[in-house]
Design an enzyme around this catalytic site. Structure first.
Site, PDB file in Angstrom:
ATOM      1  N   GLY A 251      32.505  -3.647 -78.927  1.00 32.61           N
ATOM      2  CA  GLY A 251      33.237  -2.944 -80.232  1.00 32.61           C
ATOM      3  C   GLY A 251      34.217  -2.155 -79.873  1.00 32.61           C
ATOM      4  N   PRO A 294      32.163  -5.454 -73.927  1.00 31.21           N
ATOM      5  CA  PRO A 294      33.459  -5.471 -74.366  1.00 31.21           C
ATOM      6  C   PRO A 294      34.224  -6.822 -74.330  1.00 31.21           C
ATOM      7  CG  PRO A 294      33.565  -4.690 -72.209  1.00 31.21           C
ATOM      8  CD  PRO A 294      31.921  -4.898 -72.396  1.00 31.21           C
ATOM      9  N   GLY A 295      34.773  -7.140 -75.441  1.00 32.95           N
ATOM     10  CA  GLY A 295      35.521  -8.297 -75.548  1.00 32.95           C
ATOM     11  C   GLY A 295      36.914  -8.169 -75.923  1.00 32.95           C
ATOM     12  N   CYS A 364      50.932 -21.935 -95.957  1.00 34.42           N
ATOM     13  CA  CYS A 364      51.253 -22.312 -97.539  1.00 34.42           C
ATOM     14  C   CYS A 364      50.346 -21.298 -98.209  1.00 34.42           C
ATOM     15  CB  CYS A 364      50.974 -23.879 -97.806  1.00 34.42           C
ATOM     16  SG  CYS A 364      52.128 -24.372 -99.060  1.00 34.42           S
ATOM     17  N   TYR A 393      40.885 -12.407 -80.692  1.00 32.87           N
ATOM     18  CA  TYR A 393      40.509 -12.951 -81.966  1.00 32.87           C
ATOM     19  C   TYR A 393      41.564 -13.611 -82.748  1.00 32.87           C
ATOM     20  CZ  TYR A 393      36.184 -10.269 -80.839  1.00 32.87           C
ATOM     21  OH  TYR A 393      34.943  -9.830 -80.442  1.00 32.87           O
TER      22      TYR A 393
HETATM   23  N1  LLP Z   1      28.571  -8.049 -78.673  1.00 37.16           N
HETATM   24  C1  LLP Z   1      28.296  -8.361 -79.985  1.00 37.16           C
HETATM   25  C2  LLP Z   1      26.528  -8.780 -80.066  1.00 37.16           C
HETATM   26  C3  LLP Z   1      29.158  -8.962 -80.713  1.00 37.16           C
HETATM   27  O1  LLP Z   1      28.782  -9.658 -81.959  1.00 37.16           O
HETATM   28  C4  LLP Z   1      30.510  -8.911 -80.250  1.00 37.16           C
HETATM   29  C5  LLP Z   1      31.642  -9.218 -81.400  1.00 37.16           C
HETATM   30  C6  LLP Z   1      30.877  -8.120 -79.335  1.00 37.16           C
HETATM   31  C7  LLP Z   1      29.928  -7.846 -78.344  1.00 37.16           C
HETATM   32  C8  LLP Z   1      32.288  -7.979 -78.939  1.00 37.16           C
HETATM   33  O2  LLP Z   1      32.839  -7.085 -79.894  1.00 37.16           O
HETATM   34  P1  LLP Z   1      34.451  -6.516 -79.015  1.00 37.16           P
HETATM   35  O3  LLP Z   1      34.221  -5.601 -78.111  1.00 37.16           O
HETATM   36  O4  LLP Z   1      35.366  -7.567 -78.798  1.00 37.16           O
HETATM   37  O5  LLP Z   1      34.770  -5.477 -80.253  1.00 37.16           O
HETATM   38  N2  LLP Z   1      36.916 -11.364 -85.487  1.00 37.16           N
HETATM   39  C9  LLP Z   1      36.723  -9.739 -85.597  1.00 37.16           C
HETATM   40  C10 LLP Z   1      35.850  -9.295 -84.454  1.00 37.16           C
HETATM   41  C11 LLP Z   1      34.480  -9.735 -84.721  1.00 37.16           C
HETATM   42  C12 LLP Z   1      33.533  -9.251 -83.666  1.00 37.16           C
HETATM   43  C13 LLP Z   1      32.257 -10.138 -83.394  1.00 37.16           C
HETATM   44  N3  LLP Z   1      31.218  -9.666 -82.571  1.00 37.16           N
HETATM   45  C14 LLP Z   1      38.223  -9.371 -85.391  1.00 37.16           C
HETATM   46  O6  LLP Z   1      39.223  -9.892 -85.287  1.00 37.16           O
HETATM   47  O7  LLP Z   1      38.302  -7.994 -85.326  1.00 37.16           O
END
Ligand code: LLP
Length: 430
Positions: A251, A294-295, A364, A393
């Site tokens: 996150g 981290p994603g 559209c 994303y």
């Molecule tokens: N770990 C878990 C259990 C998660 O559910 C997620 C993201 C992550 C890690 C990675 O989160 P990050 O570091 O990427 O923020 N589609 C949305 C974000 C959805 C995130 C879902 N879970 C957007 O475009 O902001």
């Protein structure tokens, strides 16, 4: 001026005033690969991966950085992450199949999700998944049965909900009480889950996991949640449970606009590791292995979307709509979360802004707006609009809405490109 904070590390502007990523002139890439095009900077992916590993392991050597595949993955990206020493978090059989395909070590893979199917669990266990992060009572039973049938004992983490608000969009808030994810601590269900898990013979609970939401622009929610989670963990020894692994999820925020300044990786690391060590000391728990996920913060800054300007509609004294050849089909985030982005003209980067326009997509729907009210030089059809911070994303949530083909993706590095996803064709739509 180019807002450097939202562009990939290798970004430059060449003598022709063109945007250059990974040593490649994006106007040439647009010509060669067509638009809309997503350009990923390999250096950025690698550098951010290394930064995460370094910053966390400096403070807590026993840390796994498990990349959140949902932000964007494919075989090439998974191979790069493997080379950089990351683990992975996957949320579907599809994401797991990429992992299996590239020969990623499965012991470093964490399988998440609030409704994993029996087919997915069987697939994961047959391939020797490292950890399943169990989300609910149904899954505890299902997984135990799947493991029993396969004659395995599966290591699991229990996903709990600490009820901490991370102050982000409600669609991406996950660790509050009213959430579909995880066992709530407050209701006693998290404790019940541990008690049941310990008793089952084909699952082995070795840790707890929580993910608060995303993107989180503060570090306090992490420290608060870690305090709550470890306070919860200290009472679990009576069931014979030992906290060997601990994850506060992912996150971590990135800058989408020039004025945004999210905490640095070091600041996230400091706040998480400090809270972990302090609370373990306070509650007399041995410090567990830490897993962070981290994603967005690894892949987001690496990606730039390139679109071609087509129709321009000026409504005097109201608004000028500049339409591009992509939109909500490849970037749903503005429509879904009201997300803000920067826009820069890729073929005239440093030209002075002359007017305020709205960049609209070609789908559209009136809500298909990529960037509202952005100051840009006067645009003409054929100009190239780049939207930075588009690596996470965007392609991963892309659709073929209106049966528009999804964009191509190229990976750029030192002047070379690799097509890592081909553009959909009209034939694909039939
Ligand atoms: N770990 C878990 C259990 C998660 O559910 C997620 C993201 C992550 C890690 C990675 O989160 P990050 O570091 O990427 O923020 N589609 C949305 C974000 C959805 C995130 C879902 N879970 C957007 O475009 O902001």
């Amino acid at each position: 001026m180019l807002p450097k904070n939202v562009f990939p590390i290798s970004t430059e502007v060449n003598s022709q005033n063109h945007l250059v990523i990974g040593g490649c002139d994006t106007t040439v890439l647009a010509k060669n690969f067509g638009t809309p095009l997503y350009v990923f900077d390999e250096i950025t992916v690698r550098q951010l991966s290394r930064d995460f590993i370094r910053e966390f392991r400096d403070l807590h050597p026993n840390t796994t950085v498990a990349y959140g595949s949902k932000a964007f993955t494919n075989k090439t990206i998974a191979r790069i992450l493997l080379e950089e020493g990351l683990g992975l978090d996957v949320v579907s059989g599809g994401e797991l199949s990429v992992v299996v395909h590239v020969g990623f070590p499965l012991q470093d893979v964490y399988f998440h999700g609030n409704n994993k199917t029996q087919v997915e669990l069987e697939y994961a266990l047959k391939h020797g998944i490292g950890r399943v992060v169990v989300d609910n009572f149904y899954e505890l039973e299902l997984l135990n049965n799947v493991a029993a049938t396969l004659d395995k004992v599966q290591d699991i983490l229990i996903r709990v909900s600490p009820n901490v608000d991370p102050h982000t969009h409600s669609h991406t808030t996950t660790g509050t009480l009213d959430s579909k994810f995880g066992f709530p601590i407050e209701t006693g269900q998290a404790e019940e889950a541990i008690r049941i898990a310990v008793e089952k013979s084909n699952i082995n609970p070795i840790g707890i996991h929580a993910h608060l939401g995303s993107p989180i622009f503060e570090t306090d929610p992490y420290s608060t949640a870690i305090g709550i989670l470890l306070n919860f963990a200290r009472d679990l020894t009576k069931y014979g449970f030992q906290l060997k692994e601990f994850s506060p999820g992912g996150g971590f925020a990135i800058a989408y606009t020039r004025d945004q300044e999210p905490p640095s990786i070091r600041q996230y690391a400091q706040s998480i590791v400090t809270a972990l060590i302090e609370n373990c000391t306070k509650f007399h728990l041995p410090t567990p292995k830490l897993i962070v996920e981290p994603g967005r913060s690894i892949i987001g800054p690496a990606g730039v979307a390139i679109y071609t300007v087509g129709a321009i509609k000026n409504i005097p004294n109201i608004r000028k709509y500049v339409s591009v050849d992509g939109g909500m089909g490849d970037n749903i985030r503005p429509a879904l979360y009201d997300s803000k982005y920067e826009a820069v003209v890729a073929n005239r980067v440093n030209d002075d802004p002359e007017e305020i326009v709205t960049i609209a997509g070609k789908f559209c729907e009136s809500g298909d707006i990529l960037v509202k009210d952005v100051a840009l030089p006067t645009l003409q059809h054929g100009d190239l609009i780049s939207i930075p911070a588009s690596g996470a994303y965007c392609p991963s949530m892309a659709s073929t809405y209106n049966l528009n083909p999804r964009p191509a993706i190229v990976l750029a590095n030192e002047g070379n490109t690799r097509l890592i996803r081909r553009r959909d064709t009209f034939e694909d739509m039939t």
